[in-house]
Design an enzyme around this catalytic site. Structure first.
Site, PDB file in Angstrom:
ATOM      1  N   ASP A 106      -1.351  -7.685  -0.269  1.00 24.04           N
ATOM      2  CA  ASP A 106      -2.408  -8.696  -0.278  1.00 24.04           C
ATOM      3  C   ASP A 106      -2.120  -9.745  -1.352  1.00 24.04           C
ATOM      4  O   ASP A 106      -1.394  -9.481  -2.308  1.00 24.04           O
ATOM      5  CB  ASP A 106      -3.767  -8.051  -0.575  1.00 24.04           C
ATOM      6  CG  ASP A 106      -4.178  -7.058   0.502  1.00 24.04           C
ATOM      7  OD1 ASP A 106      -3.706  -7.192   1.644  1.00 24.04           O
ATOM      8  OD2 ASP A 106      -4.971  -6.151   0.186  1.00 24.04           O
TER       9      ASP A 106
HETATM   10  N1  URA Z   1      -3.404  -1.653   0.539  1.00 23.32           N
HETATM   11  C1  URA Z   1      -4.211  -2.697   0.279  1.00 23.32           C
HETATM   12  O1  URA Z   1      -5.419  -2.610   0.413  1.00 23.32           O
HETATM   13  N2  URA Z   1      -3.657  -3.835  -0.142  1.00 23.32           N
HETATM   14  C2  URA Z   1      -2.311  -3.984  -0.330  1.00 23.32           C
HETATM   15  O2  URA Z   1      -1.875  -5.045  -0.739  1.00 23.32           O
HETATM   16  C3  URA Z   1      -1.496  -2.884  -0.060  1.00 23.32           C
HETATM   17  C4  URA Z   1      -2.062  -1.732   0.382  1.00 23.32           C
END
Ligand code: URA
Length: 238
Positions: A106
């Site tokens: 993310d």
């Molecule tokens: N899980 C998440 O919620 N975000 C990420 O960036 C990676 C795994």
């Protein structure tokens, strides 16, 4: 293995310029092939056998490139984006123009991200069938409990067709803000955040520590990167 390619493509692949410019430069005599000026863009080159010089500098052919990036928060895991900076914008000395990130973190997540142009390796690392461990460090609002660990071990409902695969939760500190390491073998969209949400908690910081055999180099600050070592690459391929 023989892998001949055209001289103009060879130089374009190595990021010397656009194919059309390169053709013009070759015709102008700025490129030598095995010590002789070569004015034919269509000449065949055998990488790692033939020697190519552009303006007297040697241009070696790199077929596959493997970069470990400590992704900082604020950049997106994509090859291009209209609004935000991407993880590829952070790689200033690209040896290949076909690089992409292996999976997504993310925008606000930090940590290990592999960047490569090796589609086969990426596929093997991302395939849900391969059950590659991904370890995340998370700061979570509220107390993370043994019950949460038990729920994650069983699988939780994050609104998908089936429960999440068994995951391991190691509680590092529990309090107003808790710290934990979560090991998962899937990579659904926002998976870690959704798993904590499923037990009523909010992730306020997330960092990936490892993916399969590959661990984030503690010497890399957010935004820094380096090439994988031979050993890291070998282990990833096993
Ligand atoms: N899980 C998440 O919620 N975000 C990420 O960036 C990676 C795994």
């Amino acid at each position: 293995m023989s892998m001949q390619l055209r001289l103009d493509k060879y130089l374009a692949d190595m990021g010397v310029g656009a194919r059309s410019e390169i053709k013009a430069w070759i015709r102008k005599g700025r490129v030598t092939l095995n010590g002789e000026v070569c004015r034919k863009p269509e000449s065949k080159v055998e990488p790692s056998v033939d020697e190519v010089l552009f303006d007297d500098s040697r241009v070696d052919y790199v077929e596959y490139c493997y970069i470990m990036l400590h992704k900082p928060a604020g950049v997106v895991s994509a090859t291009s984006d209209n609004v935000s900076r991407t993880v590829l914008d952070l790689i200033s000395d690209k040896q290949r123009k076909d690089l992409f990130p292996v999976g997504r973190l993310d925008k606000d997540t930090e940590g290990l991200l592999l960047i490569t142009n090796d589609g086969g390796l990426a596929h093997r690392l991302l395939s849900p069938k391969k059950h590659v461990d991904k370890v995340y460090y998370a700061k979570v609002k509220g107390e993370v409990t043994r019950e949460d660990a038990e729920a994650f071990a069983e699988g939780v409902d994050i609104g998908e067709e089936s429960l999440t695969l068994p995951a391991r939760l190691k509680i590092i500190a529990s309090g107003e803000v808790s710290e934990a390491e979560l090991t998962i073998q899937e990579g659904k969209f926002h998976q870690v955040k959704r798993m904590f949400a499923a037990v009523g908690k909010e992730v306020i910081y997330l960092k990936r520590l490892s993916m399969g055999s590959l661990s984030l180099d503690p010497g890399l600050q957010p935004g820094e990167y380096r090439e994988l070592t031979e050993e890291e690459l070998q282990l990833l391929r096993d």
